[in-house]
Write a protein that holds these residues in place. Structure first.
Motif, short mmCIF file in Angstrom:
data_model
loop_
_atom_site.label_atom_id
_atom_site.label_comp_id
_atom_site.label_asym_id
_atom_site.label_seq_id
_atom_site.Cartn_x
_atom_site.Cartn_y
_atom_site.Cartn_z
N PHE A 286 0.85 -1.18 0.00
CA PHE A 286 0.00 0.00 0.00
C PHE A 286 0.90 1.24 0.00
CE2 PHE A 286 -2.80 -3.12 2.11
CZ PHE A 286 -3.99 -2.91 1.43
N VAL A 287 0.50 2.27 -0.75
CA VAL A 287 1.27 3.51 -0.81
C VAL A 287 0.30 4.69 -0.74
CG1 VAL A 287 2.94 4.88 -2.13
CG2 VAL A 287 3.02 2.39 -2.25
N ARG A 288 0.71 5.74 0.03
CA ARG A 288 -0.10 6.96 0.10
C ARG A 288 0.80 8.14 0.39
NH1 ARG A 288 -4.75 7.95 4.63
NH2 ARG A 288 -2.87 8.25 5.90
N PRO A 289 0.55 9.29 -0.26
CA PRO A 289 1.33 10.49 0.08
C PRO A 289 1.12 10.89 1.53
CG PRO A 289 0.16 10.79 -2.01
CD PRO A 289 -0.39 9.53 -1.38
N GLY B 276 2.54 14.20 3.38
CA GLY B 276 3.38 15.38 3.25
C GLY B 276 4.20 15.26 1.97
N ASP B 277 5.51 15.43 2.11
CA ASP B 277 6.41 15.32 0.95
C ASP B 277 6.85 13.89 0.69
OD1 ASP B 277 6.30 18.07 0.57
OD2 ASP B 277 8.03 18.43 1.89
N GLU B 278 6.42 12.95 1.50
CA GLU B 278 6.88 11.57 1.38
C GLU B 278 5.75 10.66 0.90
OE1 GLU B 278 10.12 11.72 5.06
OE2 GLU B 278 8.20 10.68 5.33
N LEU B 279 6.17 9.48 0.47
CA LEU B 279 5.21 8.43 0.14
C LEU B 279 5.33 7.34 1.20
CD1 LEU B 279 5.50 7.98 -3.73
CD2 LEU B 279 3.48 8.72 -2.47
N ARG C 144 9.20 4.69 3.97
CA ARG C 144 8.89 5.75 3.01
C ARG C 144 9.61 5.44 1.71
NH1 ARG C 144 12.64 7.57 6.60
NH2 ARG C 144 14.53 8.55 5.75
N ALA C 145 8.89 5.53 0.60
CA ALA C 145 9.45 5.15 -0.69
C ALA C 145 10.66 6.00 -1.03
CB ALA C 145 8.38 5.29 -1.77
N ALA C 146 11.75 5.32 -1.45
CA ALA C 146 12.99 6.03 -1.76
C ALA C 146 13.55 5.69 -3.13
CB ALA C 146 14.06 5.72 -0.69
N THR D 192 -1.74 10.34 -8.34
CA THR D 192 -0.85 11.06 -7.44
C THR D 192 0.36 10.22 -7.06
OG1 THR D 192 -2.72 12.30 -6.52
CG2 THR D 192 -0.70 12.26 -5.23
N VAL D 193 0.12 8.96 -6.73
CA VAL D 193 1.22 8.06 -6.38
C VAL D 193 2.16 7.86 -7.56
CG1 VAL D 193 1.77 5.66 -5.82
CG2 VAL D 193 0.05 6.89 -4.49
N ALA D 194 1.59 7.66 -8.75
CA ALA D 194 2.43 7.46 -9.93
C ALA D 194 3.31 8.68 -10.19
CB ALA D 194 1.55 7.17 -11.15
#
Length: 377
Positions: free
Chosen positions: A191-194, A196-199, A285-287, A344-346
């Motif tokens: 699962f991924v969601r924004p 703030g500035d991070e995912l 957090r996605a990097a 948004t995630v993409a």
């Protein structure tokens, strides 16, 4: 009469409770989800609100629900690879029975309550965990999360997501990095969601499918075989042919008729830690993104290309054909999230480092290469 027991599951702001007259059913959910989500026992008498799965081993209740389906107009569908008869009433309640599994269901989508009655504990436990996970997913998707077809590992809170079609190397990459001290977040979906500035990234708990050849290459084959010979068990969805091959010491891949799909070892989430000594984690957090491919003759290396996320990298209703939403749990939400959340995630992921890599059959070289690459993120 047995004393009811309950397990509550939490993932981000989503929660669901599994209540049963059989302790092994709630124990199963706590074991299955505890490594990647927050799962803990709660007093059964304290449950009064929130999504609820009531999962009882009760032959009489099973017969009552099955007869209710028989007495109403119903349709035949396939759910969890089993023939299932499905009926709906005017109030929106959905009743279903899977005769071959000895399971019956009653779903009230508006209240978030689903009842399961079955003849034996293990099928009831499997069904309860599956439904509880779907309820968590439905809540997370309504709250703006998306579900990606990706494995993931984490170090220092930074998550590396690996994408690719079946056989590309998603599981291989994740397990190689986990063997190098990275924390395993997910083997197939995240699962991924924004935020703030991070995912923010969360795991999708599931049994991991690992081919016999990969298990051997990772140096884990003998660990699994020894555990089985001592009486321990892998996930019950594993085909008996795989168990027989392990016990007999056969290491070559097994294929379903037609040779298009491999029969694989099915590993419980907690067995990554207890059997393989790998660390699991509950988020990151996605990097960065990896897009691997396997070439047996290759030396592990970066490759040229402009691979980016595509529609197939997002889970969707079409990819959930084993567990279609016959109980109305998603309430119309696509299995991968709404269009705005996906877009948004993409867009956010497109700005993170992307690496296309080729991996060979030298496991040690692959692991060293991936660890160095991931460590630079």
């Amino acid at each position: 009469m047995s004393t009811p027991t309950a397990t509550r599951l939490h993932a981000a702001d989503a929660s669901v409770t599994v209540l049963s007259n059989t302790a092994s059913v709630t124990d199963w959910s706590r074991r299955y989800f505890g490594s990647w989500w927050n799962a803990f026992e709660v007093p059964a008498e304290s449950i009064c609100t929130g999504p609820l799965v009531i999962a009882d081993v009760d032959s009489s209740a099973y017969v009552d629900l099955a007869e209710l389906v028989d007495d109403r107009p119903h349709q035949e569908v396939t759910y969890a690879k089993a023939k299932t008869l499905l009926a709906r009433d005017g109030a929106g309640t959905i009743t279903a029975v899977s005769p071959d599994e000895g399971l019956a269901y009653r779903s009230e989508p508006e209240t978030g309550r689903l009842t399961i009655a079955g003849r034996a504990a293990e099928p009831v436990a499997l069904a309860a965990a599956r439904i509880a996970r779907e309820l968590i997913r439905a809540t997370l998707l309504r709250e703006g999360w998306t579900l990606l077809h990706s494995s993931a590992v984490v170090r220092d809170g930074k998550a590396l997501l690996t994408f690719g079609s079946k056989g590309a190397g998603k599981t291989t990459t994740a397990l190689l990095l986990a063997s190098k001290g990275f924390e395993l977040l997910a083997n197939d979906r995240v699962f991924v969601r924004p935020n703030g500035d991070e995912l923010q990234v969360l795991p999708w708990p599931s049994a991991a499918a690992i081919g016999l050849g990969l298990l051997d290459a990772l140096g884990l084959y003998d660990v699994v075989r020894d555990r089985l010979k001592s009486g321990e068990q892998l996930h019950p969805t594993q085909h008996q042919d795989v168990t027989d091959s392990l016990l007999a010491g056969r290491r070559e891949p097994l294929w379903e008729p037609g040779g298009k799909r491999e029969k694989k070892v099915q590993v419980f989430p907690d067995q990554f830690a207890t059997w393989f000594g790998m660390q699991l984690t509950t988020g990151g957090r996605a990097a960065g993104l990896l897009f691997p491919r396997i070439d047996p003759a290759a030396v592990p290396a970066l490759t040229d290309g402009d691979r980016a996320l595509g529609e197939d990298d997002f889970m969707s209703g079409a990819t959930e054909d084993r567990y279609p939403d016959i109980f109305g749990l998603a309430q119309g939400i696509d299995g991968g999230g709404n269009e705005l959340a996906r877009a948004t995630v993409a867009e956010r992921l497109a700005h993170l480092p992307h690496h296309q890599v080729v991996l060979g059959h030298d496991t040690a070289a692959n692991a060293d290469f991936l660890a160095k690459l991931a460590g630079a993120l």
